[in-house]
Design a protein around this motif. Structure first.
Motif, short mmCIF file in Angstrom:
data_model
loop_
_atom_site.label_atom_id
_atom_site.label_comp_id
_atom_site.label_asym_id
_atom_site.label_seq_id
_atom_site.Cartn_x
_atom_site.Cartn_y
_atom_site.Cartn_z
N UNK A 123 -34.57 -13.47 -15.10
CA UNK A 123 -35.00 -12.15 -15.57
C UNK A 123 -36.29 -11.73 -14.87
N UNK A 124 -37.23 -12.66 -14.73
CA UNK A 124 -38.47 -12.34 -14.04
C UNK A 124 -38.23 -12.00 -12.57
N UNK A 125 -37.30 -12.69 -11.92
CA UNK A 125 -36.99 -12.38 -10.53
C UNK A 125 -36.39 -10.99 -10.38
N UNK A 126 -35.52 -10.62 -11.30
CA UNK A 126 -34.91 -9.29 -11.23
C UNK A 126 -35.96 -8.21 -11.47
N UNK A 127 -36.83 -8.41 -12.44
CA UNK A 127 -37.90 -7.44 -12.69
C UNK A 127 -38.82 -7.34 -11.48
N UNK A 128 -39.12 -8.48 -10.86
CA UNK A 128 -39.96 -8.47 -9.66
C UNK A 128 -39.29 -7.70 -8.53
N UNK A 129 -37.99 -7.86 -8.38
CA UNK A 129 -37.30 -7.14 -7.31
C UNK A 129 -37.25 -5.65 -7.55
N UNK A 130 -37.44 -5.20 -8.78
CA UNK A 130 -37.51 -3.77 -9.06
C UNK A 130 -38.92 -3.22 -8.86
N UNK A 131 -39.94 -4.02 -9.24
CA UNK A 131 -41.31 -3.52 -9.26
C UNK A 131 -41.94 -3.55 -7.87
N UNK A 132 -41.70 -4.58 -7.09
CA UNK A 132 -42.35 -4.72 -5.78
C UNK A 132 -42.05 -3.53 -4.86
N UNK A 133 -40.81 -3.05 -4.76
CA UNK A 133 -40.59 -1.86 -3.90
C UNK A 133 -41.30 -0.61 -4.42
N UNK A 134 -41.53 -0.49 -5.72
CA UNK A 134 -42.26 0.66 -6.25
C UNK A 134 -43.74 0.62 -5.86
N UNK A 135 -44.29 -0.58 -5.76
CA UNK A 135 -45.70 -0.73 -5.42
C UNK A 135 -45.94 -0.40 -3.96
N UNK A 136 -45.01 -0.80 -3.09
CA UNK A 136 -45.17 -0.53 -1.66
C UNK A 136 -45.08 0.89 -1.39
#
Length: 104
Positions: free
Chosen positions: A91-104
């Motif tokens: 679950x943490x990996x999936x959330x990370x894969x959503x949030x990281x592209x938003x930050x860039x």
């Protein structure tokens, strides 16, 4: 209902195997998006967690409320505990894969 849960269990295993194949072929070819791979690995971990949970909760149909309460008081087995933690990591990996592209 039990047949449906067995079907879901095998569907989780099949989907995890499909995603593992997809991840390995993408790694071998060298054409992959890192965040997509992170999301796929997270999904694999969640599928394994769900399949182990469904396998470990095979009970009789007519379980009473008191028996169910006694089952909840007992700690889970080591396998269920480890796969539950892996599911949380997924679950943490999936959330990370959503949030990281938003930050860039």
């Amino acid at each position: 209902m039990r047949i449906f849960l067995i079907f879901v269990q095998y569907a989780c295993i099949a989907f995890a195997l499909f995603l593992a194949y997809q991840v390995t072929t993408a790694l071998m070819s060298g054409t992959y998006d890192l965040m997509e791979m992170v999301a796929d690995v997270g999904t694999i971990l969640i599928c394994i967690d769900l399949a182990v949970f469904l396998f470990s909760t095979k009970t009789k149909q007519g379980i009473s409320l008191e028996e169910y309460a006694k089952q909840l008081e007992q700690p889970p087995s080591k396998l269920v505990y480890v796969t539950r933690k892996l599911g949380h990591l997924g679950i943490l990996l999936i959330i990370t894969s959503w949030i990281v592209p938003m930050i860039r």
